[in-house]
Design a protein around this motif. Structure first.
Motif, mmCIF file in Angstrom:
data_model
loop_
_atom_site.group_PDB
_atom_site.id
_atom_site.type_symbol
_atom_site.label_atom_id
_atom_site.label_comp_id
_atom_site.label_asym_id
_atom_site.label_seq_id
_atom_site.Cartn_x
_atom_site.Cartn_y
_atom_site.Cartn_z
ATOM 1 N N SER A 183 14.323 -9.104 -7.026
ATOM 2 C CA SER A 183 14.136 -8.382 -8.285
ATOM 3 C C SER A 183 13.110 -7.284 -8.041
ATOM 4 O O SER A 183 12.245 -7.414 -7.174
ATOM 5 N N TRP A 184 13.194 -6.221 -8.820
ATOM 6 C CA TRP A 184 12.324 -5.087 -8.530
ATOM 7 C C TRP A 184 11.993 -4.295 -9.767
ATOM 8 O O TRP A 184 12.686 -4.363 -10.800
ATOM 9 N N THR A 185 10.915 -3.536 -9.641
ATOM 10 C CA THR A 185 10.532 -2.560 -10.647
ATOM 11 C C THR A 185 10.379 -1.223 -9.944
ATOM 12 O O THR A 185 9.992 -1.163 -8.770
ATOM 13 N N THR B 54 10.403 2.277 7.513
ATOM 14 C CA THR B 54 10.124 1.054 6.792
ATOM 15 C C THR B 54 9.870 1.403 5.328
ATOM 16 O O THR B 54 10.146 2.507 4.887
ATOM 17 N N ALA B 55 9.359 0.435 4.557
ATOM 18 C CA ALA B 55 9.097 0.678 3.139
ATOM 19 C C ALA B 55 8.192 -0.412 2.595
ATOM 20 O O ALA B 55 8.127 -1.529 3.122
ATOM 21 N N GLN B 56 7.535 -0.076 1.528
ATOM 22 C CA GLN B 56 6.685 -1.004 0.796
ATOM 23 C C GLN B 56 7.422 -2.292 0.439
ATOM 24 O O GLN B 56 6.844 -3.376 0.480
ATOM 25 N N MET B 57 8.703 -2.196 0.111
ATOM 26 C CA MET B 57 9.440 -3.347 -0.410
ATOM 27 C C MET B 57 10.160 -4.159 0.668
ATOM 28 O O MET B 57 10.841 -5.127 0.350
ATOM 29 N N TYR B 58 10.033 -3.794 1.936
ATOM 30 C CA TYR B 58 10.791 -4.481 2.988
ATOM 31 C C TYR B 58 10.073 -5.731 3.494
ATOM 32 O O TYR B 58 9.773 -5.861 4.688
ATOM 33 N N ARG C 76 8.639 -1.955 -6.183
ATOM 34 C CA ARG C 76 7.941 -3.210 -5.898
ATOM 35 C C ARG C 76 8.937 -4.336 -6.108
ATOM 36 O O ARG C 76 9.594 -4.401 -7.148
ATOM 37 N N SER C 77 9.053 -5.197 -5.136
ATOM 38 C CA SER C 77 10.083 -6.228 -5.176
ATOM 39 C C SER C 77 9.480 -7.617 -5.120
ATOM 40 O O SER C 77 8.399 -7.827 -4.577
#
Length: 366
Positions: A109-111, A59-63, A93-94
């Motif tokens: 969108s993301w950084t 998984t991931a922080q942005m999912y 981060r999305s």
């Protein structure tokens, strides 16, 4: 209670743990690929994966709410935490806009921030969402343009020494970034897109990252190993996708590109049609037709014991089907035929993603 079934396993990196050869990618359970199933259905799918021995979860922080979903599953089954080899990621981060039939797929969108400060903050947040004291494999999801990789790894080592993470991973890095990071602390795995549509890892185009991983003893975790579903043969045009599906925005699915790319899919379908799976001892069926998805995953597995595909799905049927790839053997002639059509086509048409184009990225010098 341990999972009732076990899958073939291999060592993840030269000094890493032994994990199932096929992982389970969780992104699509929360974002990107059309409507999201109910929480009940998603938790049931995690149950099913555990019961089948598919216990290498990614998984991931942005999912989206993926980490929260896993956290809910752990709260329901705290005794199973040790059964799961859990990977998650930080540095992206999305912000996701809502998808709808009228407005189309969600807009993301993301950084990107791979600084030491973000590493520490993101890890604390992920641990809270996951409801666990430790993360088995913690990846840098992408590298920013300002942080030397050495500084990022130093922060990850601090987390390891604190018992918050157990193994370090990189995603979408160059060979140079991998070497520099590895000099600070061994890296267990590199996650990269790798499948017959995406062979950059094998060549100069991908900084010869596969050779570098093998030199250092770093495992390769292949994300989107089915070409975001295209290599299953299920999709023949954009009209086969839900209007809210992120893939409608991907260049490789745009019609002119997709028509060319499907030539490789046709070869995979032809090879799959010539093969059958061995019968299960508990089944009355003597053989089962190999699917294009199984053939594609088997092709990746055949590239070496250090390759770990992590296909994702929202369907119990396709989860079971993907695991059938572990029973498929790829002959040298079949490998040569697949590679010949890739060479003839000059690779897949259209860039493989949108927005996040920092693949095989370097970081600034220390």
């Amino acid at each position: 209670m341990a999972p009732p079934q076990t899958l073939p396993i291999s060592q993840l990196g030269k000094d890493g743990p032994r994990v199932p050869r096929l992982g389970f990618g969780l992104m699509g359970l929360s974002i990107a690929y059309g409507p999201v199933p109910s929480e009940q259905d998603r938790l049931a799918l995690l149950d099913h994966a555990w019961s089948l021995g598919a216990t290498f979860w990614d998984t991931a922080q942005m999912y989206g709410d993926s980490e929260e979903l896993v956290g809910k599953w752990f709260r329901l089954h705290p005794e199973r935490r040790s059964d799961i080899f859990l990977a998650t990621k930080f540095a992206i981060r999305s912000t996701v806009s809502a998808a709808s039939p009228s407005s189309g797929p969600a807009r993301i969108s993301w950084t990107i921030d791979s600084s030491p400060e973000e590493c520490r903050t993101a890890c604390a947040e992920s641990l809270q969402r996951l409801g666990t004291d430790y993360i088995d494999l913690y990846y840098v999801h992408r590298f920013d343009k300002t942080t030397p990789v050495e500084k990022t790894v130093e922060a990850m080592v601090e987390l390891k020494e604190q018992g918050k993470i157990r193994h370090l991973g990189f995603s979408e890095c160059s060979s140079s970034t991998l070497r520099r990071g590895y000099a600070v602390h061994p890296i267990t795995a590199v996650q990269i897109e790798y499948h017959p549509w995406a062979l950059e890892i094998e060549s100069d185009a991908g900084t010869n990252l596969l050779a570098t991983c093998r030199e250092l003893g770093v495992a390769v975790v292949s994300y989107s190993p089915l070409g975001r579903g295209a290599l299953t043969g299920r999709f023949k045009s954009l009209t086969d996708l839900d209007p809210t599906d992120l893939r409608t925005q991907l260049p490789r699915f745009h019609q002119d590109n997709f028509s060319q790319n499907l030539r490789l899919v046709q070869v995979i379908e032809e090879i799959a049609a010539s093969k059958t799976l061995p019968a299960s001892s508990s089944s009355q069926i003597t053989s089962t037709q190999v699917t294009p998805a199984q053939l594609t995953l088997a092709w990746l597995l055949s590239q070496g014991p250090d390759i770990f595909p992590i296909p994702g799905t929202k369907s119990p049927h396709y989860l079971e089907q993907n695991l059938g790839a572990l029973k498929v053997t790829i002959t040298p002639d079949e490998d040569a035929r697949i590679r010949a059509v890739i060479k003839e086509l000059g690779g897949a048409a259209g860039y493989r993603t949108i927005g996040l184009t920092d693949s095989y990225s370097d970081t600034p010098p220390l």
